[in-house]
Design a protein around this motif. Structure first.
Motif, PDB file in Angstrom:
ATOM      1  N   ILE A 120      12.260  -5.806  -1.159  1.00 48.43           N
ATOM      2  CA  ILE A 120      13.074  -4.817  -0.914  1.00 48.43           C
ATOM      3  C   ILE A 120      13.220  -3.906  -1.779  1.00 48.43           C
ATOM      4  O   ILE A 120      13.350  -2.554  -1.483  1.00 48.43           O
ATOM      5  N   GLU A 121      13.172  -4.210  -3.021  1.00 44.47           N
ATOM      6  CA  GLU A 121      13.267  -3.088  -3.998  1.00 44.47           C
ATOM      7  C   GLU A 121      11.909  -2.118  -3.989  1.00 44.47           C
ATOM      8  O   GLU A 121      11.956  -1.037  -4.345  1.00 44.47           O
ATOM      9  N   ASP A 122      10.708  -2.655  -3.694  1.00 39.97           N
ATOM     10  CA  ASP A 122       9.608  -1.941  -3.590  1.00 39.97           C
ATOM     11  C   ASP A 122       9.902  -0.854  -2.285  1.00 39.97           C
ATOM     12  O   ASP A 122       9.266   0.232  -2.328  1.00 39.97           O
ATOM     13  N   LEU A 123      10.256  -1.479  -1.287  1.00 33.47           N
ATOM     14  CA  LEU A 123      10.512  -0.858  -0.038  1.00 33.47           C
ATOM     15  C   LEU A 123      11.333   0.477  -0.277  1.00 33.47           C
ATOM     16  O   LEU A 123      11.453   1.331  -0.019  1.00 33.47           O
ATOM     17  N   MET A 128      12.270   6.279  -0.785  1.00 36.01           N
ATOM     18  CA  MET A 128      12.702   7.311  -1.498  1.00 36.01           C
ATOM     19  C   MET A 128      11.598   8.455  -1.533  1.00 36.01           C
ATOM     20  O   MET A 128      11.928   9.719  -1.711  1.00 36.01           O
ATOM     21  N   LYS A 129      10.125   8.141  -1.621  1.00 35.86           N
ATOM     22  CA  LYS A 129       9.076   8.900  -1.573  1.00 35.86           C
ATOM     23  C   LYS A 129       8.665   9.557  -0.457  1.00 35.86           C
ATOM     24  O   LYS A 129       8.483  10.597   0.039  1.00 35.86           O
ATOM     25  N   ASN A 130       8.705   8.561   0.760  1.00 37.04           N
ATOM     26  CA  ASN A 130       8.146   9.015   1.930  1.00 37.04           C
ATOM     27  C   ASN A 130       8.854   7.995   2.980  1.00 37.04           C
ATOM     28  O   ASN A 130       8.471   6.815   3.071  1.00 37.04           O
ATOM     29  N   SER A 131       9.668   8.468   4.112  1.00 34.74           N
ATOM     30  CA  SER A 131      10.320   7.587   4.957  1.00 34.74           C
ATOM     31  C   SER A 131       9.440   7.622   6.128  1.00 34.74           C
ATOM     32  O   SER A 131       9.509   8.429   7.013  1.00 34.74           O
ATOM     33  N   ASN A 210      16.686  11.753   5.966  1.00 31.96           N
ATOM     34  CA  ASN A 210      15.191  12.317   5.824  1.00 31.96           C
ATOM     35  C   ASN A 210      15.169  12.931   7.360  1.00 31.96           C
ATOM     36  O   ASN A 210      14.391  14.051   7.579  1.00 31.96           O
ATOM     37  N   ILE A 211      15.241  12.235   8.458  1.00 33.78           N
ATOM     38  CA  ILE A 211      15.038  12.355   9.993  1.00 33.78           C
ATOM     39  C   ILE A 211      15.921  13.750  10.141  1.00 33.78           C
ATOM     40  O   ILE A 211      15.393  14.762  10.789  1.00 33.78           O
ATOM     41  N   ASN A 212      17.057  13.600   9.594  1.00 33.31           N
ATOM     42  CA  ASN A 212      18.199  14.881   9.996  1.00 33.31           C
ATOM     43  C   ASN A 212      17.675  16.100   9.275  1.00 33.31           C
ATOM     44  O   ASN A 212      17.806  17.321   9.895  1.00 33.31           O
ATOM     45  N   LEU A 213      16.982  15.861   7.802  1.00 31.94           N
ATOM     46  CA  LEU A 213      16.529  17.073   7.182  1.00 31.94           C
ATOM     47  C   LEU A 213      15.358  17.914   8.077  1.00 31.94           C
ATOM     48  O   LEU A 213      15.105  18.760   8.017  1.00 31.94           O
TER      49      LEU A 213
END
Length: 236
Positions: A120-123, A128-131, A210-213
């Motif tokens: 979960i932490e890796d995910l 944070m970098k790429n959704s 991110n989707i909204n952005l």
């Protein structure tokens, strides 16, 4: 199981419950013994999900019966200690042996929570970098697994480790310290799951943001192009 039921005078409902591997964790009193149901869990790294089996425990005045769906290595340390004639497990009563069994179950929960927690932490860092859609699918799957673990652990804290009840029924005062410590550790595992659930909720929020952005940027570009086309038409 039927023969054991006859030998130990077990209630027919107990035998039926042992064979029902979909029971929720809990504790029930049946006169001279208590019936405990737990879920054994382990993280399947190949399938990236949690597998579970049911563990049934019957604690009588001077005996303990355990039933599990398949052969497991979880209780190997207990079996080895029982083979030593002067070990504490051999010298102590059923209360301490019950504690030792539940402690092994706790260790399996801690290991499972640690493994899924690392993922979960890796995910979270990945999102944070790429959704990506695959990452958000993992988030949803992990959230489901965390919810399942919480359903396994919460009844243990609320019902199985009911200290007042255990003190009356099966535990001498000398074993209460062990069970109090066990309850505290189960509560800590439960709190860790709550924290990971919050992280996954944040992951879903990050993905939605991110989707909204991206949608906003796409609409802004489309609007700019539309304005440019209008200006070109006017100039013509």
């Amino acid at each position: 199981i039927r023969e054991l039921g006859e030998l130990y005078n077990l209630h027919p409902l107990i035998l039926k419950s042992i064979l029902n591997t979909k029971l929720q964790p809990g504790l029930e009193e049946y006169g001279q013994y208590v019936f405990i149901t737990l879920s054994l869990v382990r993280f399947n790294q190949e399938e990236d999900q949690i597998n579970s089996d049911q563990l049934s425990i019957i604690v009588g005045n001077n005996y303990i019966l355990t039933f599990h769906e398949k052969p497991i290595d979880l209780f190997k340390p207990i079996r080895k200690r029982l083979q030593v004639s002067d070990s504490k497990l051999r010298r102590s009563g059923v209360g301490y042996l019950t504690y030792s069994i539940l402690d092994c179950v706790l260790n399996s929960y801690m290991q499972t929570v640690e493994e899924i927690g690392n993922r979960i932490e890796d995910l979270e860092l990945q999102l944070m970098k790429n959704s990506t859609p695959s990452a958000i699918t993992k988030s949803i799957n992990y959230k489901r697994e965390v919810h399942f673990l919480r359903k396994c652990i919460s009844p243990v804290c609320d019902h199985v480790l009911n200290i007042d009840f255990l003190n009356i029924r099966i535990l001498p005062k000398s074993d209460m310290l062990f069970f109090n410590d066990l309850r505290r550790h189960f509560t800590q595992v439960k709190e860790a799951l709550d924290a990971y659930n919050d992280i996954l909720s944040n992951c879903l929020s990050i993905y939605q943001s991110n989707i909204n952005l991206r949608t906003y940027n796409a609409l802004r570009i489309a609007l700019i192009m539309f304005v440019v086309l209008i200006i070109v038409q006017i100039i013509r």
